[in-house]
Design an enzyme around this catalytic site. Structure first.
Site, PDB file in Angstrom:
ATOM      1  N   ASP A  93       6.198  -1.551   9.687  1.00 46.30           N
ATOM      2  CA  ASP A  93       7.422  -1.134  10.217  1.00 46.30           C
ATOM      3  C   ASP A  93       8.193  -0.257  11.170  1.00 46.30           C
ATOM      4  O   ASP A  93       9.093  -0.141  11.476  1.00 46.30           O
ATOM      5  CB  ASP A  93       8.272  -0.439   9.542  1.00 46.30           C
ATOM      6  N   ASP A 148      -1.968   4.865   2.901  1.00 46.17           N
ATOM      7  CA  ASP A 148      -0.573   5.612   4.116  1.00 46.17           C
ATOM      8  C   ASP A 148      -1.980   6.050   5.766  1.00 46.17           C
ATOM      9  O   ASP A 148      -3.376   5.783   5.313  1.00 46.17           O
ATOM     10  CB  ASP A 148      -0.171   7.275   4.142  1.00 46.17           C
ATOM     11  N   ASP A 150      -2.623   8.246   7.097  1.00 47.90           N
ATOM     12  CA  ASP A 150      -3.886   9.189   8.319  1.00 47.90           C
ATOM     13  C   ASP A 150      -4.617   9.659   6.652  1.00 47.90           C
ATOM     14  O   ASP A 150      -5.335  10.393   6.801  1.00 47.90           O
ATOM     15  CB  ASP A 150      -2.657  10.221   7.582  1.00 47.90           C
ATOM     16  N   ASP A 241       6.844   5.766  -5.406  1.00 48.62           N
ATOM     17  CA  ASP A 241       5.616   5.461  -6.245  1.00 48.62           C
ATOM     18  C   ASP A 241       5.308   6.280  -7.702  1.00 48.62           C
ATOM     19  O   ASP A 241       5.012   5.972  -8.781  1.00 48.62           O
ATOM     20  CB  ASP A 241       4.491   6.529  -5.241  1.00 48.62           C
TER      21      ASP A 241
END
Length: 496
Positions: A93, A148, A150, A241
């Protein structure tokens, strides 16, 4: 006297709420210790038998991740899993130059024969939830792993998680978060301390007794059927989530938490990044309480204890509001105590509530010991870390309380992702990070005022009463003074 009684009632109510939450944590500790004694052999499957290997889609939702994108992609291709049963979706995105660089990197990896796609959208509707939902439409996998930007799963991550889906009732497998930069600073240490408590005491304590737990947004894997059956991803809260986790468990899907499978990730190293993450998590928690409370208590397929733990789980972030209320009213209460002698019995009873701190101290020790080991030396280190953590956590209470209030009243806000740093890629200089906010939040000024307020609270201990002062609340006010001072000064200096 009316104002005094209003103050007493609100103060007492908040103390009771904190104590109730502490007892719930103690119950989770008992569950955790009982679960640790059990040794259950997990299911196995043969990777060499194609009929036993489920198709997996890995989704990587990313947004403007210039510093960690290359590291993420280079790590994810190291996962040891049959390539003909693996698909990778980079759900991008981004709005900056990383769109082009990520696309080029993905094309290079695809040229090696890997099934990896660069997926972009016309807009960011639904933010992360919207990206995951859109990617799900074309996902080939019966299982959906999510990481994600990281997070750096180890090569055997899929082997350790996918096997649990041999149980057809399992809808989600969640792994524990590790910390790549735990010891970078006091800020990262206290974040690691809090997350370790969640990923040991809370996740194991709830999961071992069949209570609701949550997929943590990353480092976990879903059965695609579970996502669809639960109503798919929704972007009406900041913690999509937690939202989908509760909807799935209300549909009787089971969650499996793997404490012994650790997925390393990066902790925010500047306080502005930690603030944005804390705001999102705490506001999202309150939004989910607002959304899921009635569904949980009215559900006919879960027992009372699970409902109780579920409600308290959804109210986790609201504890910051109770802590802030107790802190703010503790100074007026100090003066009320020394002004109205007939309330002596009430204040003797109120001193019982120090048991909340004792319970937290005991619970977190087991978590700390699990990470660093036992022994006298580590226990002494733990004492310092515990009070440092509690002080700084209370320093965040104003910021997080504003998030909680916004969540409860239904005020909407954008999903603000946490900036990543990957200091190794920038020579250790985090100040060059272009995603950092340069503007100081107006809440920082209030935090500075609260630092002075609790400094006055410490001063008040010397001047109230006729017997040379009242120091019962002095340690509490000292911790609040240190906590708000830390947050205030770090928020200013991190901008320079």
């Amino acid at each position: 006297m009316i104002l005094e009684w209003i103050c007493i009632i609100i103060y007492s109510t908040s103390l009771v709420m904190i104590l109730f939450y502490a007892f719930a944590q103690l119950n989770l500790l008992f569950n955790y210790l009982a679960a640790r004694k059990k040794s259950v052999e997990g299911p196995t499957f043969n990777l060499d038998n194609p009929t036993e290997v489920p198709y997996v889609t890995i989704q990587l939702p990313v947004f403007n991740e210039a510093y960690v994108m290359e590291r993420l992609l280079d790590n994810i291709v190291l996962l040891d899993y049959p390539q003909d049963k693996l698909e990778i979706q980079v759900l991008d995105d981004s709005t900056d130059e990383t769109v082009a660089t990520t696309k080029a990197h993905v094309e290079k990896l695809a040229a090696t024969g890997l099934d990896i796609k660069h997926v972009t959208r016309e807009n960011r509707v639904g933010f992360k939830a919207g990206a995951l939902k859109e990617g799900l439409v074309d996902a080939k996998g019966e299982l959906i792993a999510i990481f994600d930007a990281d997070f750096l799963p180890q090569s055997d991550w899929l082997k350790k998680t996918v096997i649990h889906f041999k149980d057809p009732e399992i809808g989600v497998v969640q792994t524990r978060w590790g910390h790549l930069n735990r010891d970078y600073s006091i800020l990262t240490q206290i974040q690691a301390f809090a997350l370790d408590a969640h990923f040991t005491l809370e996740q194991v304590g709830r999961n071992s007794k069949g209570h609701f737990i949550n997929f943590n947004g990353t480092a976990g894997i879903w059965r695609k059927e579970t996502i669809i059956d639960a109503g798919n991803w929704e972007g009406d809260t900041l913690t999509e989530d937690l939202d989908l986790s509760y909807r799935a468990q209300l549909k009787n899907w089971k969650f499996k938490y793997l404490e012994d499978v650790t997925t390393p990730a990066e902790l925010p190293i500047v306080i502005s990044a930690a603030r944005s993450q804390q705001f999102r998590w705490n506001k999202g928690g309150a939004e989910n309480f607002r959304k899921m409370f009635k569904r949980v208590i009215s559900s006919s397929n879960i027992d009372f204890k699970t409902k109780l733990h579920g409600v308290l789980h959804l109210l986790n972030s609201t504890m910051f509001l109770n802590v802030l209320i107790v802190g703010l009213l503790s100074i007026p209460m100090l003066y009320i105590k020394n002004e109205y002698a007939h309330l002596r019995v009430y204040f003797i009873v109120m001193s019982f509530f120090v048991i909340s701190t004792i319970i937290f101290f005991i619970c977190y020790w087991y978590m700390y010991k699990n990470t660093y080991g036992g022994g006298f030396k580590n226990f002494i280190s733990y004492i310092g870390m515990f009070f440092t953590f509690f002080s700084i956590a209370m320093g965040f209470s104003l910021h997080n309380s504003i998030a909680v209030i916004e969540g409860h009243i239904g005020k909407r806000s954008e999903f603000v992702r946490t900036p990543k740093f990957n200091l190794a890629a920038v020579g250790g200089n985090w100040k060059t990070n272009k995603y950092l906010k340069k503007k100081i939040s107006r809440n920082v000024i209030l935090e500075g005022i609260l630092m002075l307020y609790f400094g006055f609270g410490m001063y008040s201990a010397f001047i109230v009463g006729d017997q040379g002062g009242d120091f019962g609340l002095f340690p509490f006010h000292l911790m609040l003074f240190i906590g708000f001072g830390f947050v205030f000064f770090r928020s200013i200096t991190d901008k320079q």
